[in-house]
Design a protein around this motif. Structure first.
Motif, PDB file in Angstrom:
ATOM      1  N   UNK A 196      42.248  58.233  80.545  1.00 45.73           N
ATOM      2  CA  UNK A 196      40.934  58.800  80.893  1.00 45.73           C
ATOM      3  C   UNK A 196      40.593  58.747  82.237  1.00 45.73           C
ATOM      4  N   UNK A 197      39.487  59.645  82.608  1.00 44.55           N
ATOM      5  CA  UNK A 197      39.036  59.955  83.933  1.00 44.55           C
ATOM      6  C   UNK A 197      37.682  59.596  84.486  1.00 44.55           C
ATOM      7  N   UNK A 223      37.003  56.502  97.635  1.00 45.76           N
ATOM      8  CA  UNK A 223      38.367  56.249  97.237  1.00 45.76           C
ATOM      9  C   UNK A 223      39.183  55.170  97.266  1.00 45.76           C
ATOM     10  N   UNK A 224      38.860  54.677  98.276  1.00 47.44           N
ATOM     11  CA  UNK A 224      39.656  53.124  98.698  1.00 47.44           C
ATOM     12  C   UNK A 224      39.366  52.327  97.650  1.00 47.44           C
ATOM     13  N   UNK A 225      38.045  52.301  97.329  1.00 46.82           N
ATOM     14  CA  UNK A 225      37.420  51.188  96.188  1.00 46.82           C
ATOM     15  C   UNK A 225      38.415  51.142  94.861  1.00 46.82           C
ATOM     16  N   UNK A 226      38.537  52.660  94.800  1.00 46.69           N
ATOM     17  CA  UNK A 226      39.248  52.789  93.380  1.00 46.69           C
ATOM     18  C   UNK A 226      40.922  52.484  93.472  1.00 46.69           C
ATOM     19  N   UNK A 262      43.254  49.498  88.533  1.00 47.85           N
ATOM     20  CA  UNK A 262      43.345  50.142  87.212  1.00 47.85           C
ATOM     21  C   UNK A 262      43.678  51.741  87.401  1.00 47.85           C
ATOM     22  N   UNK A 263      43.776  52.317  88.418  1.00 52.63           N
ATOM     23  CA  UNK A 263      43.423  53.728  88.870  1.00 52.63           C
ATOM     24  C   UNK A 263      44.682  54.445  89.593  1.00 52.63           C
ATOM     25  N   UNK A 264      45.083  55.562  89.092  1.00 56.25           N
ATOM     26  CA  UNK A 264      46.128  56.363  89.631  1.00 56.25           C
ATOM     27  C   UNK A 264      45.464  57.843  89.907  1.00 56.25           C
ATOM     28  N   UNK A 271      39.412  59.716  89.463  1.00 55.23           N
ATOM     29  CA  UNK A 271      40.550  58.876  89.405  1.00 55.23           C
ATOM     30  C   UNK A 271      41.078  58.771  88.020  1.00 55.23           C
ATOM     31  N   UNK A 272      42.357  58.536  87.707  1.00 54.70           N
ATOM     32  CA  UNK A 272      42.714  58.477  86.320  1.00 54.70           C
ATOM     33  C   UNK A 272      42.923  56.929  85.845  1.00 54.70           C
TER      34      UNK A 272
END
Length: 296
Positions: free
Chosen positions: A243-244, A258-261, A266-268, A285-286
């Motif tokens: 999921x996104x 983006x750095x937080x994710x 849990x993200x790619x 993010x995915x």
């Protein structure tokens, strides 16, 4: 007096008061008073005295930096309009890009909508829904989707109720980052326009927003990233693997958001997107196939 003369004089007053778009706002307010559109104002030969007085009152309030949308009671967004007023965040045009990304994903990237074929419809969650504008747009543009939304602030929730009536959206009154335990691990798309203004940026915020938008929808800690940090954790728990998530951020947070994710684990496919003025505007993010890390 003719509309042209009235608008010109009003625009001069608004410009002197620091309004960013004085001609546009003056024309929009006169059209509102007359029950017409800006494009049709030239067709009006003369403005009656009572309408002129009402217009003057609105110009005075706009010069005092009341939001234009509060004065007209509506905001335009993508292909429609919605009701707004005191107590709710006025949607910005930049947020249309985040909605466009979500709609594109639902209708193209993942082969949605699928409900017409008897398969499971995509599940969308709009966190920090405010006026309900994101949920409303997705529900209308992707009719096969099952859309859920949540808002904590009571006045804003009331506006969302009004805007989402009849759309089929499941609107809840609660905390964006604790609601929807019943949907954990089942959501296809999470969208969020969270608060992201640093507390130290108080003086730099436009008067219309600082004095009239709910502070709950604006400010988010010393660096503006507190809500985004919580979102990175909660969205990972809500989404199914693959999921996104899409989240708006300030134009100075093109690297930090983006750095937080990227750091959450849990993200790619973490990617930032720019707006029409080439400024960083939202991150996507995915969710990885690995288990969500909920303790960070």
């Amino acid at each position: 007096m003719t509309p042209r003369v009235l608008v010109a004089a009003a625009a001069e007053r608004l410009g002197a008061a620091g309004v960013a778009s004085p001609e546009h706002d003056a024309a929009e307010l006169l059209a509102h008073v007359l029950g017409t559109t800006r494009a049709r104002l030239p067709l009006v030969a003369d403005v009656a005295a009572d309408a002129e007085a009402a217009f003057d009152e609105l110009i005075e309030r706009r010069a005092a930096r009341h939001p234009l949308q509060h004065l007209t009671g509506k905001a335009y967004f993508r292909y429609g309009e919605l009701a707004v007023g005191p107590g709710v965040f006025v949607p910005r045009p930049e947020t249309e890009l985040l909605v466009g990304w979500a709609v594109d994903h639902l209708t193209h990237a993942s082969g949605y909508p699928r409900s017409s074929a008897g398969l499971t419809a995509p599940v969308v969650v709009d966190l920090c829904t405010g006026s309900g504008v994101i949920a409303k747009s997705i529900a209308e543009e992707v009719p096969g989707a099952r859309v859920h939304a949540v808002e904590l602030d009571e006045p804003a929730h009331a506006w969302a109720e009004r805007n989402l009536a009849g759309t089929g959206v499941d609107l809840r009154h609660g905390d964006a980052f604790t609601e929807f335990d019943d949907l954990l691990g089942t959501v296809d798309v999470v969208v969020c326009n969270p608060p992201y203004v640093p507390l130290e940026a108080w003086e730099s915020v436009a008067v219309e927003a600082r004095d009239h938008d709910p502070h709950l929808a604006l400010f988010s800690g010393d660096d503006g990233l507190d809500a985004i940090r919580t979102l990175a954790v909660r969205a990972a728990a809500l989404l199914r693997p693959g999921g996104v998530v899409g989240a708006e951020h300030a134009d100075v947070q093109g690297e930090s958001a983006p750095a937080v994710f990227a750091a959450q684990g849990s993200w790619e496919e973490v990617r930032d997107h720019r707006d029409l003025n080439d400024r960083p505007r939202f991150v996507t993010a995915r969710r990885t196939a690995r288990g969500a890390r909920t303790g960070e």
